[in-house]
Motif scaffolding. Structure first.
Motif, PDB file in Angstrom:
ATOM      1  N   UNK A 175      -2.696  21.441 121.740  1.00 41.74           N
ATOM      2  CA  UNK A 175      -3.218  22.938 121.814  1.00 41.74           C
ATOM      3  C   UNK A 175      -4.439  23.351 121.281  1.00 41.74           C
ATOM      4  N   UNK A 176      -5.284  23.787 121.731  1.00 40.75           N
ATOM      5  CA  UNK A 176      -6.685  24.401 120.886  1.00 40.75           C
ATOM      6  C   UNK A 176      -6.457  25.358 119.821  1.00 40.75           C
ATOM      7  N   UNK A 177      -5.076  25.891 119.921  1.00 42.82           N
ATOM      8  CA  UNK A 177      -5.056  26.935 119.141  1.00 42.82           C
ATOM      9  C   UNK A 177      -3.793  26.785 118.332  1.00 42.82           C
ATOM     10  N   UNK A 178      -3.780  27.093 116.916  1.00 43.48           N
ATOM     11  CA  UNK A 178      -2.591  26.558 116.093  1.00 43.48           C
ATOM     12  C   UNK A 178      -1.994  27.872 115.529  1.00 43.48           C
ATOM     13  N   UNK A 179      -2.026  29.042 116.027  1.00 43.61           N
ATOM     14  CA  UNK A 179      -1.385  29.867 115.613  1.00 43.61           C
ATOM     15  C   UNK A 179       0.001  30.296 115.835  1.00 43.61           C
ATOM     16  N   UNK A 180       0.272  28.944 116.838  1.00 38.07           N
ATOM     17  CA  UNK A 180       1.740  28.983 116.994  1.00 38.07           C
ATOM     18  C   UNK A 180       1.880  27.483 117.290  1.00 38.07           C
ATOM     19  N   UNK A 181       3.474  26.934 117.436  1.00 35.63           N
ATOM     20  CA  UNK A 181       3.715  25.760 118.021  1.00 35.63           C
ATOM     21  C   UNK A 181       4.814  25.663 119.152  1.00 35.63           C
ATOM     22  N   UNK A 182       4.633  25.162 119.886  1.00 38.29           N
ATOM     23  CA  UNK A 182       5.256  24.730 121.046  1.00 38.29           C
ATOM     24  C   UNK A 182       6.365  23.456 121.122  1.00 38.29           C
ATOM     25  N   UNK A 183       7.534  23.637 121.269  1.00 36.29           N
ATOM     26  CA  UNK A 183       8.563  22.508 121.390  1.00 36.29           C
ATOM     27  C   UNK A 183       9.213  22.706 122.791  1.00 36.29           C
ATOM     28  N   UNK A 313       1.495  35.010 119.836  1.00 38.72           N
ATOM     29  CA  UNK A 313       0.183  35.240 119.761  1.00 38.72           C
ATOM     30  C   UNK A 313      -0.618  35.133 120.897  1.00 38.72           C
ATOM     31  N   UNK A 314      -1.591  35.870 121.551  1.00 38.65           N
ATOM     32  CA  UNK A 314      -2.455  35.848 122.646  1.00 38.65           C
ATOM     33  C   UNK A 314      -3.053  34.868 122.758  1.00 38.65           C
ATOM     34  N   UNK A 315      -3.759  34.232 121.463  1.00 37.33           N
ATOM     35  CA  UNK A 315      -4.484  33.017 121.539  1.00 37.33           C
ATOM     36  C   UNK A 315      -3.789  32.054 121.877  1.00 37.33           C
ATOM     37  N   UNK A 316      -2.567  31.806 121.261  1.00 37.27           N
ATOM     38  CA  UNK A 316      -1.635  30.763 121.462  1.00 37.27           C
ATOM     39  C   UNK A 316      -1.166  30.642 122.949  1.00 37.27           C
ATOM     40  N   UNK A 317      -0.794  31.764 123.561  1.00 38.38           N
ATOM     41  CA  UNK A 317      -0.437  31.751 124.826  1.00 38.38           C
ATOM     42  C   UNK A 317      -1.557  31.256 125.751  1.00 38.38           C
ATOM     43  N   UNK A 318      -2.749  31.613 125.377  1.00 39.41           N
ATOM     44  CA  UNK A 318      -3.918  31.321 126.241  1.00 39.41           C
ATOM     45  C   UNK A 318      -4.033  29.615 126.247  1.00 39.41           C
ATOM     46  N   UNK A 338      11.324  30.980 123.928  1.00 38.11           N
ATOM     47  CA  UNK A 338      11.909  31.560 122.770  1.00 38.11           C
ATOM     48  C   UNK A 338      11.547  31.251 121.252  1.00 38.11           C
ATOM     49  N   UNK A 339      11.661  32.206 120.457  1.00 36.38           N
ATOM     50  CA  UNK A 339      11.215  31.942 119.020  1.00 36.38           C
ATOM     51  C   UNK A 339      12.201  31.356 118.220  1.00 36.38           C
ATOM     52  N   UNK A 340      11.768  30.150 117.603  1.00 36.75           N
ATOM     53  CA  UNK A 340      13.069  29.555 116.783  1.00 36.75           C
ATOM     54  C   UNK A 340      13.415  30.784 115.753  1.00 36.75           C
ATOM     55  N   UNK A 341      14.709  31.050 115.362  1.00 35.52           N
ATOM     56  CA  UNK A 341      15.243  32.084 114.778  1.00 35.52           C
ATOM     57  C   UNK A 341      14.809  31.830 113.299  1.00 35.52           C
ATOM     58  N   UNK A 344       8.106  31.616 111.728  1.00 30.87           N
ATOM     59  CA  UNK A 344       7.132  32.546 112.177  1.00 30.87           C
ATOM     60  C   UNK A 344       6.645  32.340 113.920  1.00 30.87           C
ATOM     61  N   UNK A 345       6.229  31.308 114.047  1.00 27.42           N
ATOM     62  CA  UNK A 345       5.756  31.301 115.415  1.00 27.42           C
ATOM     63  C   UNK A 345       6.128  29.821 116.136  1.00 27.42           C
ATOM     64  N   UNK A 346       7.359  29.145 115.854  1.00 31.60           N
ATOM     65  CA  UNK A 346       7.845  27.899 116.338  1.00 31.60           C
ATOM     66  C   UNK A 346       8.427  28.425 117.773  1.00 31.60           C
TER      67      UNK A 346
END
Ligand SMILES: Nc1ncnc2c1ncn2[C@@H]1O[C@H](COP(=O)(O)OP(=O)(O)OP(=O)(O)O)[C@@H](O)[C@H]1O
Ligand SMILES: O=P(O)(O)O[C@H]1[C@H](O)[C@@H](O)[C@H](OP(=O)(O)O)[C@@H](OP(=O)(O)O)[C@H]1O
Ligand SMILES: [Mg+2]
Ligand SMILES: [Mg+2]
Length: 386
Positions: A175-183, A313-318, A338-341, A344-346
């Motif tokens: 992803x071009x945005x690192x305000x979150x990570x996607x698994x 985060x919006x930028x992460x979703x985009x 789902x956000x891992x409990x 912050x943003x996994x």
């Protein structure tokens, strides 16, 4: 006469005249069947007269449309649709048809009892029907009508009707945005009853509890019958073919990210609560659970712990949706995240749905009118910039 002329054709003709629909399509734009069309931005007004572009008249007319006099609407896009009656009812609501028509976008019901190639002409074919027969029809139509935008390509849809291929390739996305990570949760497929499934779960390194999901999505309620399996013995109670997916604690709230082309809308829904180690020690067996995150389970206005309920985060979703659009080859879909409990943003993507229940998405009418207008513009540019 092509197409299926709506009942009340005189009224339809009159409405079209008053809406200044100028392009003779050789068939009516189906959908107006005497319904009363309400639109937030318009108030029905009493106007007499039948002249071209005049208001639709009196109280008795089923159509109370205020239209700027003499506004000629150029037909921009003809959208043929093949939907179940349930989906047509939930998606093609009167307000959407009205707002679309005012922008020159016309929805025409595809007659499933006649060859698709003899109908139209369509600029777009919008479809969500199940079964091999329809898939062959639309695949054939794509070959013979490359100029028509098929929403969405059948092969891309088939990929997400299998819960294994649905998520394939997602974990590797850059992803071009690192305000979150996607698994993606660890998961494995169980194709048939086998005593060895439990051993395979161990070999695959999956940890209980597991969410057991039917491998195939076929639009039936059965493909949404999910189970929580707490231990190896409970696997014998389940009916393959299945996907076994590790349960991820996420605080009981999930995010449905609706995608319509480049437009993204996120809603919060209630979800399964966390499962503690104590629960795991106490509980054994497999338990079916209901559709906990259906539209009735909206959590948009609930008073929730921000660390659980804060939207991604919006930028992460985009950035994520941009990659998913390419990976999946789809324009109309939603993803369940789902956000891992405790993180912050996994985020974990646990589900992808083709042409979901958009009727429940806020402002879906304007979203789709904008989407189709952009599509019309892109098609115009492509035709005239060769
Ligand atoms: N791996 C998981 N970890 C935690 N909860 C999960 C997981 N998978 C599913 N769930 C819970 O189960 C619900 C339904 O799962 P999922 O969306 O995969 O099923 P579905 O039948 O495709 O649902 P729909 O298509 O109606 O969204 C999710 O909204 C979530 O609450
Ligand atoms: O819009 P959300 O809340 O995501 O719910 C959708 C489900 O996610 C989809 O799986 C349903 O489609 P299928 O029943 O064809 O799988 C879809 O059914 P629909 O196509 O009848 O709207 C919806 O129930
Ligand atoms: Mg889901
Ligand atoms: Mg689903």
């Amino acid at each position: 006469m092509f197409g299926t002329l709506a009942s009340g054709d005189i009224e339809t003709a009159r409405l079209r005249r008053n809406l200044g629909v100028t392009r003779n399509l050789g068939f009516s734009c189906g959908g107006f069947d005497g319904m009363r069309l309400e639109d937030d931005n318009m108030k029905p007004q009493q106007h007499g007269g039948d002249d071209e572009g005049e208001q639709v008249a009196d109280e008795t007319s089923p159509f109370q449309i205020q239209q700027h006099p003499f506004q000629q609407i150029q037909q921009k896009l003809v959208v043929g649709y093949a939907l179940t009656s349930k989906k047509k009812k939930s998606f093609l609501q009167p307000k959407l048809e009205l707002m679309a028509r005012r922008k020159g976008i016309c929805f025409v019901a595809i007659d499933l009892n006649r060859p698709l190639s003899e109908q139209g002409p369509f600029d777009v074919v919008l479809h969500k029907l199940l079964g091999k027969e329809w898939q062959e029809v639309i695949e054939g139509y794509q070959q013979t009508h490359p100029e028509v935008t098929v929403l969405d390509p059948p092969n891309a849809i088939q990929r997400i009707y299998n819960r294994q291929s649905m998520l394939q390739g997602m974990a590797e996305l850059k992803l071009s945005d690192c305000s979150g990570s996607m698994l993606v949760p660890k998961q494995m497929v169980v194709l048939k009853d086998s005593a060895s499934s439990a051993d395979k779960v161990v070999e695959a390194g999956l940890k209980y509890p597991l969410v057991a999901k039917p491998l195939w999505i076929d639009g039936t309620a059965k493909s949404h019958q999910l189970f929580l399996a707490y231990d190896r013995h409970s696997l014998a109670e389940l009916d393959p073919p299945l996907v076994l997916q590790e349960f991820v604690n996420h605080g009981g709230v999930m995010f449905k990210v609706f995608v319509v082309g480049d437009i993204i809308k996120v809603v919060r829904r209630f979800s399964l609560p966390n499962i503690s180690n104590c629960d795991k020690a106490k509980v054994d067996g497999a338990f079916q659970f209901p559709r906990v995150s259906s539209s009735a389970a909206s959590a948009d206005n609930a008073d929730l712990d921000p660390s659980v309920a804060e939207l991604p985060p919006k930028s992460f979703l985009e950035a994520l949706v941009k990659e998913l659009r390419t990976l999946l080859g789809l324009r109309l879909f939603n993803i369940d995240m789902i956000r891992e409990h405790g993180s912050e943003n996994v985020f974990y993507v646990i589900d992808v749905n083709y042409f979901p229940g958009y009727g429940k998405m806020p402002d879906y009418e304007q979203v789709f009118v904008d989407f189709f207008c952009n599509l019309a513009q892109a098609r115009h540019k492509k035709r005239h910039c060769k």
